[in-house]
Every structure is written in structure tokens, then in C-alpha cells.
Design a protein around this motif. Sequence first.
Motif, short mmCIF file in Angstrom:
data_model
loop_
_atom_site.label_atom_id
_atom_site.label_comp_id
_atom_site.label_asym_id
_atom_site.label_seq_id
_atom_site.Cartn_x
_atom_site.Cartn_y
_atom_site.Cartn_z
N PRO A 59 -25.60 -15.48 -18.71
CA PRO A 59 -25.63 -16.77 -18.00
C PRO A 59 -25.74 -16.58 -16.49
O PRO A 59 -25.35 -15.53 -15.97
CB PRO A 59 -24.28 -17.41 -18.36
CG PRO A 59 -23.71 -16.60 -19.45
CD PRO A 59 -24.36 -15.27 -19.46
N GLU A 61 -24.14 -17.83 -13.85
CA GLU A 61 -22.98 -17.68 -12.96
C GLU A 61 -21.67 -17.49 -13.73
O GLU A 61 -20.78 -18.35 -13.69
CB GLU A 61 -22.86 -18.91 -12.05
CG GLU A 61 -23.97 -18.96 -11.03
CD GLU A 61 -23.89 -20.19 -10.14
OE1 GLU A 61 -22.98 -21.02 -10.35
OE2 GLU A 61 -24.74 -20.31 -9.27
N PRO A 62 -21.51 -16.39 -14.43
CA PRO A 62 -20.23 -16.15 -15.11
C PRO A 62 -19.13 -15.87 -14.08
O PRO A 62 -19.40 -15.27 -13.04
CB PRO A 62 -20.52 -14.90 -15.96
CG PRO A 62 -21.64 -14.21 -15.26
CD PRO A 62 -22.44 -15.27 -14.57
N ASP A 122 -16.20 -14.16 -19.42
CA ASP A 122 -17.32 -15.05 -19.74
C ASP A 122 -18.52 -14.25 -20.21
O ASP A 122 -19.36 -14.75 -20.95
CB ASP A 122 -17.74 -15.83 -18.48
CG ASP A 122 -16.59 -16.61 -17.90
OD1 ASP A 122 -15.99 -17.39 -18.65
OD2 ASP A 122 -16.27 -16.40 -16.72
N ALA A 123 -18.62 -13.02 -19.72
CA ALA A 123 -19.75 -12.16 -20.10
C ALA A 123 -19.25 -10.73 -20.26
O ALA A 123 -18.42 -10.27 -19.48
CB ALA A 123 -20.83 -12.21 -19.02
N THR A 152 -20.89 -14.60 -23.58
CA THR A 152 -22.14 -13.90 -23.94
C THR A 152 -22.00 -12.39 -23.80
O THR A 152 -21.41 -11.90 -22.83
CB THR A 152 -23.31 -14.37 -23.03
OG1 THR A 152 -23.35 -15.78 -23.03
CG2 THR A 152 -24.64 -13.82 -23.50
N THR A 263 -28.60 -9.30 -27.16
CA THR A 263 -27.66 -10.32 -26.66
C THR A 263 -27.09 -11.08 -27.86
O THR A 263 -27.72 -11.15 -28.93
CB THR A 263 -28.33 -11.33 -25.69
OG1 THR A 263 -29.42 -11.95 -26.36
CG2 THR A 263 -28.83 -10.65 -24.45
N ARG A 265 -23.59 -14.15 -28.85
CA ARG A 265 -22.54 -15.01 -28.30
C ARG A 265 -21.31 -14.97 -29.18
O ARG A 265 -21.38 -14.67 -30.37
CB ARG A 265 -23.04 -16.46 -28.22
CG ARG A 265 -23.85 -16.75 -26.98
CD ARG A 265 -24.14 -18.23 -26.82
NE ARG A 265 -24.87 -18.80 -27.95
CZ ARG A 265 -24.33 -19.57 -28.89
NH1 ARG A 265 -23.04 -19.88 -28.85
NH2 ARG A 265 -25.07 -20.03 -29.86
#
Length: 270
Positions: A59, A61-62, A122-123, A152, A263, A265
Motif C-alpha cells: 500500500p 502509505e503503511p 500494516d505491511a 499486506t 503478494t 493479504r
Amino acid sequence: MGRERAADRCATVSCMGVDWERYLAAYHGENPGITERVLRQSVHRDHGNPYRWLRAGLPPEPHVVVDAAAGNLPLRPLFADDTAYVGCDLSKSELTLAASQGRMGVVLADINRLPLADECADAALSSMGLMLAVKPQRALDELARVLRPGGTLALLLPAQWPLRPADVPRLASLIWALRGPGSMPNVVGPRRARQMIRKAGLVAPDIQRVRFRFPIASAADAELAVTALYTPGRSERQRDQAVSALERLAPDGELPVPLMRVTARKAAID
Ligand SMILES: C[S@@+](CC[C@H](N)C(=O)[O-])C[C@H]1O[C@@H](n2cnc3c(N)ncnc32)[C@H](O)[C@@H]1O
């Protein structure tokens, strides 16, 4: 040492007859930052270098990013300054180089046992790291554990293709000189990657492969390309022969760098 960890150590020692733990520690101790030196010069017309391609799978802006087997944190500059970035690696030399480059957030830690809370990120990413874990599934489970629901995952791994016909003789001369290709403790291809993603409880896997090109313009490029391979058990003479084989490609030559991006999720909670 617990029974499981003892089993891991045995697996490391016996993998292809190479003590990978020791080999990797010595190799990255002597060559910190070498992966970045090669991958930053490896390019694809549409994707830039492999780090940019991997970054594009995450993404925009994690807030919190975990990078496992981070090396000298080459991905760090591709995130905003105020990102809480945690780069875990077992090599003090790699982490020291990262800090000297102003890439903060380094943690001396094993990809198989990340010292991080559940669902904190977040990532989660690993660039050219998962195939080095003793048990890649365990490492992937760790990455899945630290991801928050909705977060992610992005992995960069070596691939065997795509290649172009002209790549075959170039690779053959390298492999001939080294009496075999560069080695890795594990091979993670697309099928295994999908199985592992499913087992880790992640969803929506996307797997892509791209051929990047590493230019061989000079003897120094040839030397770097050979040094960047893991070649346990090969002699200095074999490595010199490999460098000579690549030097013959200069000044307009190139080596293919086929890579796989995975990748996925972590499903969001309803
Ligand atoms: C090929 S380099 C990749 C470095 C960086 N991610 C990059 O793409 O430039 C692999 C890195 O994995 C690290 N590594 C190997 N085994 C590890 C483990 N079990 N836990 C953490 N790091 C490990 C090595 O020290 C090395 O820095």
C-alpha cells in the motif's frame, strides 16, 4: 535449547551438506550491502529496479512496516520518513551498514522468530530472504503473525524464468565455470509459494515474475555479479574463471536477473 530449535540446527547443518548458518554469517560479514549493489543496478523498463517493483506491491502509505532478512534495509528509503520501519536481520555487519546509511529501525533478529507483537504491522516484506530460512513456512508464518488483519505481505524471491534465448549461453558459461549454479538453502517456486501462503492463513495471493537485467559494462561488474552469488564449496580458481567468463561480455553485456514477487493479504475482520 528446545527440541524444535535443535531440529532446526540439524536442518541447517545438513542442508545440501552446507552449514548455511555459518556460511551466511561469514558471507554477509564480509560483503554487507552486496545484494543492494546488484539489485539497484538491475533494471526493467517498466518496473525500475526490483526494490521499486516490490514496493509497488505494498500500500502507498503503511504506518508500520516489518522487513525480515532486511540486510542493509535497501527498501527503507522507498517509504515515507515517518513510517515506523523495523528491519530484522541476523547479520551485524548488514545492520551496521544500514545504520551508517541513516536507515534506522534495525533489529538483530531471526526471520524464524521475530521479536514483535502479533498483528503490529500494516505491511510485512522480505526481499531475497525467505529462501534462506531453515524452514520457509515457519518464516512466512511469522510474517503472517505480525501482520494486522487487512495488512499486506510482499516477498521478493529468485526465479528461474523469464529468460531470453540469448541468456542461455551467458548463464551456461557462468555455470560451467562455477561447476554449477549459485546455491540457496531452499527453492520457493510459484506452486510452493501458493501452498505456503494458504497454510499461513493469508488470502488473495498474486505471483508475478519479471526478468531484470544487470549490465556488465566492466571487469568490476563481472566481479560484483560473481561475488553476489552464494557459492559455498567453490574454489577461488572457479570463481576467477566465472569472473573471466563474464568479463568477456563487457562493455555491452548483461546478465538476466529473473525474480518472483509474491503478494497476499491477511483477511480483514468483518
Ligand atoms: C540476499 S540478502 C537480502 C538483503 C536485503 N533484504 C536485500 O534485498 O538487499 C539476505 C539477507 O538475509 C539475512 N538472513 C539470512 N538468514 C537469516 C535469518 N534466519 N534471519 C534473519 N536474517 C537472515 C542475511 O544476513 C542477509 O542480510
